[in-house]
Write a protein that holds these residues in place. Structure first.
Motif, PDB file in Angstrom:
ATOM      1  N   MET A   1       0.841  -1.204   0.000  1.00 38.75           N
ATOM      2  CA  MET A   1       0.000   0.000   0.000  1.00 38.75           C
ATOM      3  C   MET A   1       0.873   1.250   0.000  1.00 38.75           C
ATOM      4  SD  MET A   1      -3.023   0.970   2.613  1.00 38.75           S
ATOM      5  CE  MET A   1      -4.123   2.317   2.226  1.00 38.75           C
ATOM      6  N   LYS A   2       0.478   2.212  -0.792  1.00 39.99           N
ATOM      7  CA  LYS A   2       1.252   3.442  -0.880  1.00 39.99           C
ATOM      8  C   LYS A   2       0.649   4.524   0.015  1.00 39.99           C
ATOM      9  CE  LYS A   2       3.415   3.376  -5.351  1.00 39.99           C
ATOM     10  NZ  LYS A   2       3.563   4.103  -6.596  1.00 39.99           N
ATOM     11  N   PHE A   3       1.512   5.412   0.481  1.00 41.44           N
ATOM     12  CA  PHE A   3       1.068   6.483   1.372  1.00 41.44           C
ATOM     13  C   PHE A   3       0.008   7.361   0.702  1.00 41.44           C
ATOM     14  CE2 PHE A   3       1.544  10.666   3.394  1.00 41.44           C
ATOM     15  CZ  PHE A   3       1.426  10.306   4.716  1.00 41.44           C
ATOM     16  N   LEU A   4       0.240   7.692  -0.558  1.00 37.66           N
ATOM     17  CA  LEU A   4      -0.692   8.603  -1.235  1.00 37.66           C
ATOM     18  C   LEU A   4      -1.972   7.901  -1.696  1.00 37.66           C
ATOM     19  CD1 LEU A   4       1.818  10.829  -3.192  1.00 37.66           C
ATOM     20  CD2 LEU A   4       0.346  11.536  -1.315  1.00 37.66           C
ATOM     21  N   PHE A  25       9.347  18.763   5.416  1.00 38.95           N
ATOM     22  CA  PHE A  25      10.248  17.803   4.781  1.00 38.95           C
ATOM     23  C   PHE A  25       9.474  16.819   3.908  1.00 38.95           C
ATOM     24  CE2 PHE A  25      12.993  19.081   8.417  1.00 38.95           C
ATOM     25  CZ  PHE A  25      13.975  19.677   7.652  1.00 38.95           C
ATOM     26  N   PHE A  28       8.777  17.966   0.363  1.00 36.86           N
ATOM     27  CA  PHE A  28       9.856  17.927  -0.627  1.00 36.86           C
ATOM     28  C   PHE A  28       9.819  16.646  -1.462  1.00 36.86           C
ATOM     29  CE2 PHE A  28      12.518  20.616   2.510  1.00 36.86           C
ATOM     30  CZ  PHE A  28      11.963  21.775   1.994  1.00 36.86           C
ATOM     31  N   CYS A  29       8.992  15.675  -1.029  1.00 36.29           N
ATOM     32  CA  CYS A  29       9.030  14.360  -1.684  1.00 36.29           C
ATOM     33  C   CYS A  29       8.471  14.388  -3.103  1.00 36.29           C
ATOM     34  CB  CYS A  29       8.253  13.343  -0.858  1.00 36.29           C
ATOM     35  SG  CYS A  29       9.095  12.924   0.641  1.00 36.29           S
ATOM     36  N   SER A  30       7.356  15.049  -3.268  1.00 39.36           N
ATOM     37  CA  SER A  30       6.768  15.107  -4.611  1.00 39.36           C
ATOM     38  C   SER A  30       5.846  16.318  -4.707  1.00 39.36           C
ATOM     39  CB  SER A  30       5.986  13.829  -4.923  1.00 39.36           C
ATOM     40  OG  SER A  30       4.817  13.771  -4.136  1.00 39.36           O
ATOM     41  N   LYS A  31       5.540  16.669  -5.941  1.00 41.97           N
ATOM     42  CA  LYS A  31       4.665  17.832  -6.153  1.00 41.97           C
ATOM     43  C   LYS A  31       3.265  17.542  -5.620  1.00 41.97           C
ATOM     44  CE  LYS A  31       6.889  19.518 -10.328  1.00 41.97           C
ATOM     45  NZ  LYS A  31       6.782  19.563 -11.785  1.00 41.97           N
TER      46      LYS A  31
ATOM     47  N   ASN B 110       4.396  -1.222   5.036  1.00 46.90           N
ATOM     48  CA  ASN B 110       3.203  -1.665   4.333  1.00 46.90           C
ATOM     49  C   ASN B 110       2.135  -2.156   5.319  1.00 46.90           C
ATOM     50  OD1 ASN B 110       2.300  -1.714   1.723  1.00 46.90           O
ATOM     51  ND2 ASN B 110       2.509  -3.934   1.591  1.00 46.90           N
ATOM     52  N   ALA B 144      14.798  13.910   1.521  1.00 48.35           N
ATOM     53  CA  ALA B 144      13.592  13.668   0.723  1.00 48.35           C
ATOM     54  C   ALA B 144      13.638  12.293   0.074  1.00 48.35           C
ATOM     55  CB  ALA B 144      13.455  14.757  -0.332  1.00 48.35           C
ATOM     56  N   ILE B 147      12.857   9.691   2.667  1.00 48.29           N
ATOM     57  CA  ILE B 147      11.426   9.722   3.023  1.00 48.29           C
ATOM     58  C   ILE B 147      10.602   9.035   1.933  1.00 48.29           C
ATOM     59  CG2 ILE B 147       9.434  11.224   3.454  1.00 48.29           C
ATOM     60  CD1 ILE B 147      11.379  13.270   4.614  1.00 48.29           C
ATOM     61  N   ARG B 148      11.001   9.270   0.695  1.00 50.54           N
ATOM     62  CA  ARG B 148      10.299   8.609  -0.424  1.00 50.54           C
ATOM     63  C   ARG B 148      10.381   7.094  -0.279  1.00 50.54           C
ATOM     64  NH1 ARG B 148      13.359  12.023  -3.955  1.00 50.54           N
ATOM     65  NH2 ARG B 148      12.256  13.980  -4.032  1.00 50.54           N
ATOM     66  N   LEU B 151       8.151   5.954   2.887  1.00 52.47           N
ATOM     67  CA  LEU B 151       6.701   6.047   2.698  1.00 52.47           C
ATOM     68  C   LEU B 151       6.243   5.526   1.338  1.00 52.47           C
ATOM     69  CD1 LEU B 151       5.891   9.513   4.308  1.00 52.47           C
ATOM     70  CD2 LEU B 151       5.793   7.264   5.344  1.00 52.47           C
ATOM     71  N   ASN B 152       7.195   5.030   0.561  1.00 53.23           N
ATOM     72  CA  ASN B 152       6.885   4.491  -0.758  1.00 53.23           C
ATOM     73  C   ASN B 152       6.154   5.518  -1.624  1.00 53.23           C
ATOM     74  OD1 ASN B 152       6.754   2.646  -2.803  1.00 53.23           O
ATOM     75  ND2 ASN B 152       4.850   1.721  -2.085  1.00 53.23           N
ATOM     76  N   ILE B 153       6.788   6.671  -1.754  1.00 51.25           N
ATOM     77  CA  ILE B 153       6.207   7.741  -2.564  1.00 51.25           C
ATOM     78  C   ILE B 153       6.995   7.818  -3.863  1.00 51.25           C
ATOM     79  CG2 ILE B 153       5.769  10.232  -2.700  1.00 51.25           C
ATOM     80  CD1 ILE B 153       5.791  10.179   0.405  1.00 51.25           C
ATOM     81  N   LYS B 154       6.274   7.808  -4.963  1.00 53.85           N
ATOM     82  CA  LYS B 154       6.927   7.938  -6.268  1.00 53.85           C
ATOM     83  C   LYS B 154       7.079   9.422  -6.557  1.00 53.85           C
ATOM     84  CE  LYS B 154       6.627   5.846 -10.806  1.00 53.85           C
ATOM     85  NZ  LYS B 154       5.755   5.144 -11.745  1.00 53.85           N
ATOM     86  N   THR B 155       8.290   9.828  -6.903  1.00 55.34           N
ATOM     87  CA  THR B 155       8.517  11.256  -7.085  1.00 55.34           C
ATOM     88  C   THR B 155       7.995  11.738  -8.434  1.00 55.34           C
ATOM     89  OG1 THR B 155      10.152  13.009  -7.071  1.00 55.34           O
ATOM     90  CG2 THR B 155      10.858  10.919  -8.001  1.00 55.34           C
ATOM     91  N   ASP B 156       7.481  12.978  -8.433  1.00 50.12           N
ATOM     92  CA  ASP B 156       7.148  13.627  -9.691  1.00 50.12           C
ATOM     93  C   ASP B 156       7.956  14.912  -9.829  1.00 50.12           C
ATOM     94  OD1 ASP B 156       5.967  15.014  -7.701  1.00 50.12           O
ATOM     95  OD2 ASP B 156       3.915  14.773  -8.391  1.00 50.12           O
ATOM     96  N   VAL B 157       9.009  15.018  -8.988  1.00 55.53           N
ATOM     97  CA  VAL B 157       9.904  16.175  -9.048  1.00 55.53           C
ATOM     98  C   VAL B 157      11.096  15.786  -9.913  1.00 55.53           C
ATOM     99  CG1 VAL B 157      11.234  17.825  -7.681  1.00 55.53           C
ATOM    100  CG2 VAL B 157       9.201  16.764  -6.713  1.00 55.53           C
ATOM    101  N   SER B 173       9.874   1.133  -6.833  1.00 52.94           N
ATOM    102  CA  SER B 173       8.790   1.701  -6.028  1.00 52.94           C
ATOM    103  C   SER B 173       7.459   1.701  -6.772  1.00 52.94           C
ATOM    104  CB  SER B 173       9.131   3.129  -5.599  1.00 52.94           C
ATOM    105  OG  SER B 173       9.213   3.941  -6.738  1.00 52.94           O
ATOM    106  N   SER B 174       7.394   0.912  -7.822  1.00 56.27           N
ATOM    107  CA  SER B 174       6.131   0.877  -8.553  1.00 56.27           C
ATOM    108  C   SER B 174       5.069   0.139  -7.745  1.00 56.27           C
ATOM    109  CB  SER B 174       6.338   0.174  -9.901  1.00 56.27           C
ATOM    110  OG  SER B 174       6.702  -1.157  -9.648  1.00 56.27           O
ATOM    111  N   GLU B 175       3.859   0.243  -8.172  1.00 60.86           N
ATOM    112  CA  GLU B 175       2.725  -0.311  -7.410  1.00 60.86           C
ATOM    113  C   GLU B 175       2.859  -1.815  -7.221  1.00 60.86           C
ATOM    114  OE1 GLU B 175      -0.463   0.284  -5.189  1.00 60.86           O
ATOM    115  OE2 GLU B 175       0.423   1.874  -6.367  1.00 60.86           O
TER     116      GLU B 175
END
Lengths: 148, 190
Positions: A1-4, A25, A28-31, B110, B144, B147-148, B151-157, B173-175
């Protein structure tokens, strides 16, 4: 499961349990994360009326955010691991490196401490009262901005 | 925080049965359900606290048996704790946890996310807040990029906030890659 992947209402409840520096902080991870934090925590972020930047020493920056009742909502001390990687901030035409260099360089020369480099200046915007002040003492450089 | 546990044992009349999404039944003491606002309201509305009312099993469609076991463990540990009150925690970055809580939540992210979802569904504020604070403690002092990963966050930056260096997207880090570790068993075939 993803945070978002959490529902927005759950994310809102999660963010409420986070302190402002943690949200900063996290943003800063993503837009998308930044957008969500701005959207869901607007009230808390708008509550910050004054931000005090103190360049304590060559490599330490203290940031203190205060709300209307002078309650601190941000309290950060940043110590860059590698100074070369910092992107300079523009502050009245000066970047951070220039400020630090000026402060350290001048303060090593004792003749300047109590003469040229002790000042307290304010800039206040007429139409809404927002402003900024710079206070330089023999030990600190304080840069404070506040909203109307 | 700790509380002394009284020696009284629950009577069978004071139990309700909950059914997880995979069909497993759990017998819950009514005292435990007080910590869950969802269950407490349900019991109050259906008057399950009365001994003369027939208690039907309560289906919990969003919670698996593994999650339910974990939640029951939490409820039993906090059985005699005072009612949770949300303090003004917005401005505090320092926090400590009991050793038991640290061990209880020493689980992969997870699983923690799924437990958070379950705590939200059952409305257990103490568990929800504790998981949030544990998550916050896991990201404190991290970059950052770290943290990604946490929290398993895919960046869009495209470029790093600090350095301006382009960020390489992490294909792991894909689904699909995150479904390997899971607290919940696979859903039953329909």
């Amino acid at each position: 499961m993803k945070f978002l992947r959490f529902p927005t209402l759950v994310l809102e409840k999660i963010f409420k349990n986070f302190a402002v520096p943690e949200l900063l902080f996290l943003s800063f991870c993503s837009k998308r994360m930044r957008f969500l934090i701005q959207l869901l925590e607007k009230c808390r972020l708008k509550d910050i009326k004054t931000i005090n930047y103190s360049f304590v020493s060559d490599d330490r920056v203290m940031i203190l955010g205060l709300s209307n009742n002078n309650k601190p909502s941000i309290d950060l001390v940043l110590t860059p691991v590698e100074r070369k990687k910092i992107v300079p901030m523009g502050l009245f035409g000066m970047d951070r490196d220039m400020i630090c260099w000026t402060m350290v360089g001048r303060f090593q020369d004792k003749r300047w401490i109590h003469k040229s480099f002790k000042s307290r200046d304010y800039l206040i915007r007429d139409f809404d009262g927002a402003g900024a002040s710079i206070h330089i003492s023999s030990t600190h450089f304080n840069f404070v901005v506040w909203s109307a | 925080m700790s509380c002394e546990e009284p020696t009284t044992s629950p009577t069978p009349e004071n139990n309700i049965t909950v059914v997880s999404s995979d069909g497993k039944e759990f017998l819950l003491d009514l005292k435990l359900t007080e910590q869950s606002e969802t269950l407490a309201r349900l019991i109050s509305n259906f008057e399950y606290d009365r001994t003369d009312v027939k208690k039907d099993p309560v289906p919990l469609g969003n919670i698996t048996s593994a999650q339910m076991q974990k939640i029951i463990e939490w409820l039993q540990h906090h059985r005699y704790y005072p009612k949770w009150e949300q303090n003004d925690i917005h401005y505090s970055t320092s926090f400590t946890f009991e050793t038991w809580v640290e061990e209880y939540l020493n689980i992969p992210n997870n699983e923690m996310f799924e437990l958070l979802n379950a705590a939200n569904y059952l409305n257990i504020p103490r568990l929800f807040s504790t998981i949030c604070r544990i998550m916050a403690s896991r990201i404190t002092g991290k970059s950052a990029e770290q943290i990604r990963t946490v929290l398993n966050i895919k960046t869009d930056v495209k470029n790093d906030v600090y350095t301006g260096i382009p960020i390489q997207e992490d294909s792991s880090s894909s689904e699909d890659g995150m479904s390997e570790i899971s607290l919940s068993p696979s859903p039953p075939p329909i």
